[in-house]
Design a protein around this motif. Structure first.
Motif, PDB file in Angstrom:
ATOM      1  N   PRO A  69       0.809  -1.225   0.000  1.00  0.00           N
ATOM      2  CA  PRO A  69       0.000   0.000   0.000  1.00  0.00           C
ATOM      3  C   PRO A  69       0.837   1.268   0.000  1.00  0.00           C
ATOM      4  O   PRO A  69       0.346   2.349  -0.245  1.00  0.00           O
ATOM      5  N   PHE A  70       2.123   1.120   0.308  1.00  0.00           N
ATOM      6  CA  PHE A  70       3.002   2.281   0.326  1.00  0.00           C
ATOM      7  C   PHE A  70       3.913   2.291  -0.882  1.00  0.00           C
ATOM      8  O   PHE A  70       4.952   2.937  -0.885  1.00  0.00           O
ATOM      9  N   GLY A  71       3.534   1.534  -1.917  1.00  0.00           N
ATOM     10  CA  GLY A  71       4.335   1.457  -3.126  1.00  0.00           C
ATOM     11  C   GLY A  71       4.243   2.716  -3.941  1.00  0.00           C
ATOM     12  O   GLY A  71       3.579   3.692  -3.588  1.00  0.00           O
ATOM     13  N   GLU A  72       4.875   2.685  -5.113  1.00  0.00           N
ATOM     14  CA  GLU A  72       4.965   3.861  -5.965  1.00  0.00           C
ATOM     15  C   GLU A  72       3.605   4.330  -6.441  1.00  0.00           C
ATOM     16  O   GLU A  72       3.341   5.512  -6.553  1.00  0.00           O
ATOM     17  N   GLN A  73       2.690   3.370  -6.705  1.00  0.00           N
ATOM     18  CA  GLN A  73       1.388   3.750  -7.231  1.00  0.00           C
ATOM     19  C   GLN A  73       0.612   4.596  -6.232  1.00  0.00           C
ATOM     20  O   GLN A  73      -0.023   5.573  -6.593  1.00  0.00           O
ATOM     21  N   SER A  74       0.676   4.194  -4.916  1.00  0.00           N
ATOM     22  CA  SER A  74      -0.081   4.939  -3.924  1.00  0.00           C
ATOM     23  C   SER A  74       0.569   6.282  -3.625  1.00  0.00           C
ATOM     24  O   SER A  74      -0.078   7.199  -3.151  1.00  0.00           O
ATOM     25  N   ARG A  75       1.876   6.404  -3.899  1.00  0.00           N
ATOM     26  CA  ARG A  75       2.552   7.666  -3.628  1.00  0.00           C
ATOM     27  C   ARG A  75       2.357   8.681  -4.749  1.00  0.00           C
ATOM     28  O   ARG A  75       2.585   9.864  -4.558  1.00  0.00           O
ATOM     29  N   ALA A  76       1.968   8.224  -5.916  1.00  0.00           N
ATOM     30  CA  ALA A  76       1.840   9.143  -7.053  1.00  0.00           C
ATOM     31  C   ALA A  76       0.466   9.001  -7.705  1.00  0.00           C
ATOM     32  O   ALA A  76       0.338   8.445  -8.787  1.00  0.00           O
ATOM     33  N   PRO A  77      -0.592   9.456  -7.041  1.00  0.00           N
ATOM     34  CA  PRO A  77      -1.931   9.348  -7.623  1.00  0.00           C
ATOM     35  C   PRO A  77      -2.082  10.282  -8.809  1.00  0.00           C
ATOM     36  O   PRO A  77      -1.412  11.305  -8.904  1.00  0.00           O
ATOM     37  N   SER A  78      -2.987   9.922  -9.711  1.00  0.00           N
ATOM     38  CA  SER A  78      -3.238  10.782 -10.865  1.00  0.00           C
ATOM     39  C   SER A  78      -3.997  12.023 -10.415  1.00  0.00           C
ATOM     40  O   SER A  78      -4.493  12.114  -9.296  1.00  0.00           O
ATOM     41  N   ALA A  79      -4.085  12.998 -11.319  1.00  0.00           N
ATOM     42  CA  ALA A  79      -4.793  14.234 -11.003  1.00  0.00           C
ATOM     43  C   ALA A  79      -6.263  13.954 -10.715  1.00  0.00           C
ATOM     44  O   ALA A  79      -6.854  14.540  -9.802  1.00  0.00           O
ATOM     45  N   PHE A  80      -6.862  13.064 -11.518  1.00  0.00           N
ATOM     46  CA  PHE A  80      -8.277  12.754 -11.299  1.00  0.00           C
ATOM     47  C   PHE A  80      -8.469  12.072  -9.947  1.00  0.00           C
ATOM     48  O   PHE A  80      -9.428  12.358  -9.228  1.00  0.00           O
ATOM     49  N   ALA A  81      -7.554  11.162  -9.591  1.00  0.00           N
ATOM     50  CA  ALA A  81      -7.651  10.482  -8.300  1.00  0.00           C
ATOM     51  C   ALA A  81      -7.566  11.471  -7.155  1.00  0.00           C
ATOM     52  O   ALA A  81      -8.297  11.360  -6.161  1.00  0.00           O
ATOM     53  N   ALA A  82      -6.694  12.471  -7.286  1.00  0.00           N
ATOM     54  CA  ALA A  82      -6.558  13.485  -6.236  1.00  0.00           C
ATOM     55  C   ALA A  82      -7.830  14.307  -6.109  1.00  0.00           C
ATOM     56  O   ALA A  82      -8.297  14.577  -4.994  1.00  0.00           O
ATOM     57  N   ILE A  83      -8.402  14.708  -7.248  1.00  0.00           N
ATOM     58  CA  ILE A  83      -9.643  15.503  -7.220  1.00  0.00           C
ATOM     59  C   ILE A  83     -10.782  14.692  -6.620  1.00  0.00           C
ATOM     60  O   ILE A  83     -11.550  15.182  -5.796  1.00  0.00           O
ATOM     61  N   TYR A  84     -10.885  13.431  -7.021  1.00  0.00           N
ATOM     62  CA  TYR A  84     -11.957  12.563  -6.516  1.00  0.00           C
ATOM     63  C   TYR A  84     -11.817  12.355  -5.008  1.00  0.00           C
ATOM     64  O   TYR A  84     -12.807  12.405  -4.268  1.00  0.00           O
ATOM     65  N   SER A  85     -10.598  12.131  -4.545  1.00  0.00           N
ATOM     66  CA  SER A  85     -10.369  11.874  -3.125  1.00  0.00           C
ATOM     67  C   SER A  85     -10.693  13.090  -2.268  1.00  0.00           C
ATOM     68  O   SER A  85     -11.090  12.960  -1.115  1.00  0.00           O
ATOM     69  N   LYS A  86     -10.528  14.287  -2.836  1.00  0.00           N
ATOM     70  CA  LYS A  86     -10.801  15.516  -2.089  1.00  0.00           C
ATOM     71  C   LYS A  86     -12.250  15.961  -2.205  1.00  0.00           C
ATOM     72  O   LYS A  86     -12.624  17.019  -1.700  1.00  0.00           O
TER      73      LYS A  86
END
Length: 254
Positions: A69-86
């Motif tokens: 869960p602390f791998g590269e994918q979870s450390r670098a979310p896409s822009a859409f993922a960041a917007i959705y999470s917020k």
């Protein structure tokens, strides 16, 4: 006098011999440390855990316990993922036993298309959307765009936004990735159904890429179907534009 010189020579030889022994001992210690380090490195590399990390098994992708869960994918979310999470996209994915659906925080018809439809288009059709491969962001972006275009009053809300939606569509249609292109093609048809002839002024910017993709056999049928829908909803004006860019196109009126 001779005894003193002899004694001094013996002492000098002993001192040289001692220095030689020290250098030999240091050399042996260095070689020993090097051998131990190589042995440790070899043993760590050959361990099952390390081998699994270097050469992951196909089953690792299916086993959640093997996902870091602390791998590269979870450390670098896409822009859409960041917007959705917020909370920038006012809906959430509801998992169903057969199919998933979106649950909107308020009725979609009450949501402003600007900036929501623009956000979905830019993130869905551009680099952070169409190339988004993580669940649930792929489904949310695609389904959210589709459902907004289905609400009452969508034509009036979508038409003024066409100049800002077309660049996102064009970027998807010129993309070399087949999946990206397919999503863009489906979105173009969805938009045509809603805005009708208002899309005609922008068609010339989109048809060049469709003409090139027609050479690909696997896209010939879906592109032809899309062109027919563009003509159906765009009227005679769209037919003239389509024929000017794709002379081999046969009208649905033929």
């Amino acid at each position: 006098m001779q005894k003193s010189e002899c004694h001094g020579g013996v002492h000098l030889r002993n001192r040289k011999a001692g220095s030689c022994d020290q250098r030999t001992s240091s050399s042996i210690q260095i070689k020993h440390r090097t051998t131990v380090q190589k042995s440790n490195s070899s043993s760590s590399t050959s361990s099952p855990e390390t081998a699994r990390k270097l050469h992951p098994r196909p089953s690792d992708k299916l086993n959640p316990k093997t996902i870091n869960p602390f791998g590269e994918q979870s450390r670098a979310p896409s822009a859409f993922a960041a917007i959705y999470s917020k909370g920038g996209i006012p809906c959430r994915l509801v998992h169903g036993s057969v199919k998933h659906r979106l649950q909107w925080e308020c009725p979609p018809e009450n949501l402003p298309f600007d900036p929501l439809l623009i956000t979905l288009a830019e993130k869905f059709f551009l680099s952070h959307g169409l190339r988004e491969t993580k669940h649930p962001y792929t489904f949310v972006s695609k389904e959210g765009f589709r459902e907004l275009l289905l609400v009452q009053g969508a034509p009036e809300k979508a038409v003024p936004l066409l100049p800002r939606l077309i660049p996102a569509l064009k970027a998807a249609l010129v993309h070399l990735d087949d999946e990206v292109f397919a999503r863009g093609l489906n979105a173009l048809v969805q938009l045509s159904v809603v805005v009708g002839p208002s899309l005609n002024d922008h068609l010339k910017h989109l048809l060049t890429s469709l003409s090139k993709r027609l050479r690909d056999k696997k896209f010939k049928e879906p592109i032809t179907s899309a062109l027919q829908k563009l003509e159906q909803h765009g009227g005679n004006g769209s037919l003239i534009i389509i024929k000017s860019k794709i002379p081999t196109y046969c009208s649905i009126c033929c």
